[in-house]
Each structure stands twice: as structure tokens, then as C-alpha cells.
Design an enzyme around this catalytic site. Sequence first.
Site, PDB file in Angstrom:
ATOM      1  N   GLU A   1      -6.443   4.436   8.305  1.00 45.21           N
ATOM      2  CA  GLU A   1      -6.243   5.864   8.003  1.00 45.21           C
ATOM      3  C   GLU A   1      -7.502   6.460   7.370  1.00 45.21           C
ATOM      4  OE1 GLU A   1      -2.559   5.396   5.857  1.00 45.21           O
ATOM      5  OE2 GLU A   1      -1.551   4.887   7.739  1.00 45.21           O
TER       6      GLU A   1
ATOM      7  N   GLY B   1       3.085   1.897  10.677  1.00 47.39           N
ATOM      8  CA  GLY B   1       4.076   2.965  10.513  1.00 47.39           C
ATOM      9  C   GLY B   1       4.854   3.298  11.779  1.00 47.39           C
TER      10      GLY B   1
ATOM     11  N   GLY C   1       2.961  -1.295   4.217  1.00 46.29           N
ATOM     12  CA  GLY C   1       2.968   0.124   3.869  1.00 46.29           C
ATOM     13  C   GLY C   1       4.371   0.568   3.494  1.00 46.29           C
ATOM     14  N   GLY C   2       5.066   1.174   4.456  1.00 46.12           N
ATOM     15  CA  GLY C   2       6.376   1.786   4.197  1.00 46.12           C
ATOM     16  C   GLY C   2       7.356   0.901   3.446  1.00 46.12           C
TER      17      GLY C   2
ATOM     18  N   ASN D   1       0.869  -1.182   0.000  1.00 44.28           N
ATOM     19  CA  ASN D   1       0.000   0.000   0.000  1.00 44.28           C
ATOM     20  C   ASN D   1       0.907   1.233   0.000  1.00 44.28           C
ATOM     21  OD1 ASN D   1      -1.759   2.079   0.590  1.00 44.28           O
ATOM     22  ND2 ASN D   1      -2.230   1.378   2.671  1.00 44.28           N
ATOM     23  N   TRP D   2       0.948   1.898  -1.126  1.00 42.98           N
ATOM     24  CA  TRP D   2       1.846   3.064  -1.243  1.00 42.98           C
ATOM     25  C   TRP D   2       1.267   4.319  -0.591  1.00 42.98           C
ATOM     26  CZ3 TRP D   2       4.823   3.629  -6.557  1.00 42.98           C
ATOM     27  CH2 TRP D   2       5.812   2.638  -6.603  1.00 42.98           C
ATOM     28  N   LYS D   3       0.008   4.248  -0.209  1.00 45.68           N
ATOM     29  CA  LYS D   3      -0.647   5.417   0.409  1.00 45.68           C
ATOM     30  C   LYS D   3      -0.474   6.646  -0.496  1.00 45.68           C
ATOM     31  CE  LYS D   3       0.303   3.286   4.805  1.00 45.68           C
ATOM     32  NZ  LYS D   3       0.316   3.416   6.250  1.00 45.68           N
TER      33      LYS D   3
ATOM     34  N   GLU E   1      -4.834  -5.268  10.915  1.00 45.24           N
ATOM     35  CA  GLU E   1      -3.803  -4.239  11.077  1.00 45.24           C
ATOM     36  C   GLU E   1      -4.019  -3.509  12.406  1.00 45.24           C
ATOM     37  OE1 GLU E   1      -2.024  -3.015   7.101  1.00 45.24           O
ATOM     38  OE2 GLU E   1      -3.779  -1.771   7.368  1.00 45.24           O
TER      39      GLU E   1
ATOM     40  N   SER F   1       3.972  -2.512  10.186  1.00 50.44           N
ATOM     41  CA  SER F   1       5.429  -2.529  10.358  1.00 50.44           C
ATOM     42  C   SER F   1       6.088  -3.839   9.942  1.00 50.44           C
ATOM     43  CB  SER F   1       5.803  -2.176  11.804  1.00 50.44           C
ATOM     44  OG  SER F   1       5.418  -0.843  12.080  1.00 50.44           O
TER      45      SER F   1
ATOM     46  N   HIS G   1      -9.226   0.895   5.490  1.00 50.82           N
ATOM     47  CA  HIS G   1      -7.907   1.094   6.114  1.00 50.82           C
ATOM     48  C   HIS G   1      -8.087   2.039   7.310  1.00 50.82           C
ATOM     49  CE1 HIS G   1      -3.795   2.360   6.769  1.00 50.82           C
ATOM     50  NE2 HIS G   1      -3.421   1.288   6.085  1.00 50.82           N
TER      51      HIS G   1
HETATM   52  C1  PEP Z   1      -0.469  -0.023   6.304  1.00 53.18           C
HETATM   53  O1  PEP Z   1      -0.670   1.176   6.370  1.00 53.18           O
HETATM   54  O2  PEP Z   1      -1.318  -0.764   5.779  1.00 53.18           O
HETATM   55  C2  PEP Z   1       0.760  -0.549   6.868  1.00 53.18           C
HETATM   56  C3  PEP Z   1       0.794  -1.794   7.194  1.00 53.18           C
HETATM   57  O3  PEP Z   1       1.788   0.344   7.025  1.00 53.18           O
HETATM   58  P1  PEP Z   1       3.266   0.001   7.547  1.00 53.18           P
HETATM   59  O4  PEP Z   1       3.694  -1.288   6.891  1.00 53.18           O
HETATM   60  O5  PEP Z   1       4.090   1.161   7.121  1.00 53.18           O
HETATM   61  O6  PEP Z   1       3.165  -0.159   9.025  1.00 53.18           O
END
Ligand code: PEP
Length: 250
Positions: free
Chosen positions: A100, A174, A234-235, A12-14, A168, A213, A98
Site C-alpha cells: 500500500e 484484503g 491485516g484485517g 498491521n492495523w493500517k 505478500e 488474507s 508494504h
Molecule cells: C496486509 O495488509 O499486510 C495484509 C496482509 O492484509 P490482510 O490480512 O487484510 O489481507
Amino acid sequence: MSKSRRPLVAGNWKMNGLKKSQAEVNKLIKKLTKQHLKCDLLLCPPATLLTRFKNAAKGSRLRLGGQDCHGQEKGAHTGDISAQMLADAGATFVIVGHSERRADHQETDRIVRAKAGAASAAGLKVIVCVGETAGERRQKKTLRVIGRQLTKSIPDKSSSSSTVIAYEPVWAIGSGKTPTTKQVAEVHAFIRRKLVQRFGDEGEGMRILYGGSVNPVNASELLAIANVDGALVGGASLKASNFWGIAASY
Ligand code: PEP
């Protein structure tokens, strides 16, 4: 993990990524031609990049998805994007619910359910996200919160081919923090029970991803936990080498 559930590693590049980011996608496509992964690989870039990446990925096993869609098919919703538009641009999946989106846009379970329904109607596979906040975990409400989100966010018509669940924990996203393997196992087993109670064999076949993470170092431990059928990343999905490192840990 059940033999019938092929793992899925989704990125997920957000709100990250420009035309030049295609260089990272090209690296993934190149790796996919050289090495056979034991999981499906999905990238969810911003919608602005879907068509570009779809063209680049033509003929490869890289799947593309959107990060959100509207709950209605079309209409007067300035700035929103429909599931059909995502499909038209090259998506085969979409993430809904999600944390967010739930937090920044006050998306309720009812809204998430409508989005999931709209996605399925447009022929997209849907990744429905659930997860507790740090406060909810402290107050020992984790399973109650997730149970409610599962019941209310997933449409009744969902099946193993249409729907993926992503667990999640909001506090793990993050933050560099991850739950213990015991905590992940407990929640994933709970989600599996709930899915089987409601959807029978289809619930047994639904993939449950862990997200929060995940990185190339902790991936093998997290992905080996019972009922963890992949990761939502994500990241660490922004760099092809990290994302590949996670997927290749299968
Ligand atoms: C996400 O936002 O779906 C996520 C898992 O982010 P991260 O891997 O950066 O924690």
C-alpha cells in the site's frame, strides 16, 4: 521450519484504531499472561497509539511496531515519522515497503532500502514487504519481481536479527483470496534461496512471513508450509480473538 527461526505473527492495523481500541490490546495482553504462545506476537498500530499501547503492554510479551518510517534520520519532512521517533514511542519493529505504501506513495525499492537502513540505524527490527500484483502473476513474472524487490529493497548489512521478510501477494491483501499452498511454498523457497545466496547463514536464519488474507481458519495450513516462519496479518489483527486464533494455531 528451522528450529532456530522462532515464528513471528505480526498484526498491521493500517489506518485503523483509536484510543478505545486499547480494549483489544488489553485482551491480547491478558491472553499472553495466561497462555504460552509458540511464536512472537507483534502489533503495529497507527503511530498515534504506540505510546499508549506500550504503556499498557509493559511487562508483557506483546511487541509493538510502526507501519512505516522515513529513510532519513530527521529533517524537513512534514507529516513523516522517523525510525527514531517510533523507537522513542515504544516500537521495536517497523514495516517497510508494504504494497500500500509502494502503490499509494510511489515508494520504489530504493526508497524502501533507505527506510530499512534508517530503521536498523535506530535499533528497530525491520519487516521488508515484497510481493507481486495479480497482473505480474498472470504474466508469470512473480519470481522475477520478487527477486528484484529482494535485491534492491534489503540493505547489504542486514542480518537474521535485524531483518524479517514478508511475502505478500498484492492480490491477496484484503481480498479474501489466498494463493495455493504450492504457490506459497514456491515463492518462500525462492526467497530463502535468494537470502542464503546473499547473506549465507544469516539468510538461513531470516524469518519469512506470509501475508494476505490470513485468518484463524486458514492459518494452520498456511503456517505449516516450508519456509513460512509466521504471518503478517491485516484485517484479522483488528480483533484480538481473530489475531490470537492465528497466533495460537502454532
Ligand atoms: C496486509 O495488509 O499486510 C495484509 C496482509 O492484509 P490482510 O490480512 O487484510 O489481507
